[in-house]
Design an enzyme around this catalytic site. Structure first.
Site, PDB file in Angstrom:
ATOM      1  N   GLU A 129       0.618  -1.201  -0.002  1.00  0.00           N
ATOM      2  CA  GLU A 129       0.078  -0.167   0.017  1.00  0.00           C
ATOM      3  C   GLU A 129       0.813   1.055   0.152  1.00  0.00           C
ATOM      4  O   GLU A 129       0.641   2.383  -0.814  1.00  0.00           O
ATOM      5  CB  GLU A 129      -0.932  -0.002   1.356  1.00  0.00           C
ATOM      6  CG  GLU A 129      -1.878   1.295   1.490  1.00  0.00           C
ATOM      7  CD  GLU A 129      -2.251   1.293   2.726  1.00  0.00           C
ATOM      8  OE1 GLU A 129      -2.522   2.378   3.024  1.00  0.00           O
ATOM      9  OE2 GLU A 129      -2.325   0.482   3.461  1.00  0.00           O
ATOM     10  N   ASP A 171       0.940   3.840  -3.122  1.00  0.00           N
ATOM     11  CA  ASP A 171       0.366   5.324  -3.061  1.00  0.00           C
ATOM     12  C   ASP A 171       1.523   6.331  -3.749  1.00  0.00           C
ATOM     13  O   ASP A 171       1.054   7.141  -4.527  1.00  0.00           O
ATOM     14  CB  ASP A 171       0.526   5.633  -1.457  1.00  0.00           C
ATOM     15  CG  ASP A 171       0.239   7.100  -1.205  1.00  0.00           C
ATOM     16  OD1 ASP A 171      -0.701   7.529  -1.661  1.00  0.00           O
ATOM     17  OD2 ASP A 171       1.209   7.873  -0.882  1.00  0.00           O
ATOM     18  N   ASP A 195      -7.353   0.931   0.302  1.00  0.00           N
ATOM     19  CA  ASP A 195      -5.736   0.580   0.607  1.00  0.00           C
ATOM     20  C   ASP A 195      -5.409  -0.520  -0.248  1.00  0.00           C
ATOM     21  O   ASP A 195      -4.437  -0.860  -0.623  1.00  0.00           O
ATOM     22  CB  ASP A 195      -5.892   0.006   2.018  1.00  0.00           C
ATOM     23  CG  ASP A 195      -5.775   1.152   3.292  1.00  0.00           C
ATOM     24  OD1 ASP A 195      -5.613   2.361   2.562  1.00  0.00           O
ATOM     25  OD2 ASP A 195      -5.995   0.694   4.302  1.00  0.00           O
ATOM     26  N   GLU A 209      -4.616   0.632  -3.630  1.00  0.00           N
ATOM     27  CA  GLU A 209      -3.011   1.070  -3.604  1.00  0.00           C
ATOM     28  C   GLU A 209      -2.236  -0.186  -3.566  1.00  0.00           C
ATOM     29  O   GLU A 209      -1.182   0.084  -4.385  1.00  0.00           O
ATOM     30  CB  GLU A 209      -2.841   2.088  -2.541  1.00  0.00           C
ATOM     31  CG  GLU A 209      -3.520   3.416  -2.521  1.00  0.00           C
ATOM     32  CD  GLU A 209      -3.196   4.324  -1.520  1.00  0.00           C
ATOM     33  OE1 GLU A 209      -3.343   5.436  -1.648  1.00  0.00           O
ATOM     34  OE2 GLU A 209      -3.124   3.695  -0.552  1.00  0.00           O
TER      35      GLU A 209
END
Length: 232
Positions: free
Chosen positions: A47, A51, A120, A123
């Site tokens: 995650e 990002d 989440d 990502e």
């Protein structure tokens, strides 16, 4: 019970070389905690990476797609694409929730539907895809499932009301906004949050949602409507 990741790969027309990496992208920390003797890794590190990859690829796309937009506008567009409500929308459109490995407690409390969890997972999938197949495949994936949801003026098909409210109040020198979660209601698996947005001692708007961020967005939307129609 999570669905078979083979079906997900078929639907996306993407075959992972490192299949354990794909599984990790959909493994929630609650599952790892309940299976301590297995060789499972949760998706939190992926995650983190995803990002950063999203920030880069979305920035690159906007830079090339809108050559005449100033930096400030590009920043706002990027924020609208990578904010939680947008990521949840992308994850839901791909039915990512059904593939997540959850602990029993998280499953029973509706974790598979939680907006924060879905954002989440989106990502972490991007992070895993980057590690497995590189930036070009990530670009192709995002072009298909994210960038095509942009309208001709570069805006997402959802609204970032908090940003719009912030801009409005700054332009009119109105003061500082404060968001407050004033109520949590419903059972754990159907939790609903109620938020208010205040300026000084005045409540400008109130909203509810399945996550705190969604409730804040709805409160901001009501505040904008109230400011635009002060007599209504």
């Amino acid at each position: 019970m999570s669905a078979d990741l083979k079906h997900l790969q078929q639907s996306l027309n993407i075959q992972f070389k490192n299949r354990p990496l794909l599984k990790q992208a959909f493994t929630h920390a609650s599952y790892v905690n309940e299976h301590r003797f297995g060789q499972h890794q949760d998706n939190e590190r992926l995650e983190f990476l995803g990002d950063a990859v999203l920030e880069l690829t979305v920035s690159e796309f906007l830079f090339q797609a809108y050559p005449n937009r100033p930096e400030g506008e590009l920043t706002k567009l990027r924020a609208a694409i990578v904010c939680e409500p947008s990521l949840v929308k992308f994850a839901e459109s791909l039915q990512f929730g059904q593939y997540v490995l959850l602990g029993k407690g998280e499953e029973l409390t509706g974790g598979r539907m939680r907006p924060a969890l879905l954002a989440d997972v989106f990502e972490s999938f991007v992070g895993a895809l980057y590690l497995d197949q590189g930036l070009e495949v990530v670009r192709t994936f995002l072009n298909t499932y994210v960038f095509r949801q942009l309208s001709n003026d570069g805006k997402m098909q959802i609204n970032d009301y908090k940003t719009r409210l912030q801009e409005y109040t700054q332009q009119h020198n109105m003061g500082v906004l404060e968001y407050r979660i004033v109520e949590e209601r419903g059972p754990a698996h159907e939790r609903e949050f109620v938020s208010e947005v205040h300026m000084s001692d005045e409540c400008l708007g109130r909203g509810s949602g399945r996550s705190k961020k969604e409730a804040e967005q709805q409160a901001a939307a009501q505040a904008l409507e109230r400011l635009a129609n002060p007599k209504s």
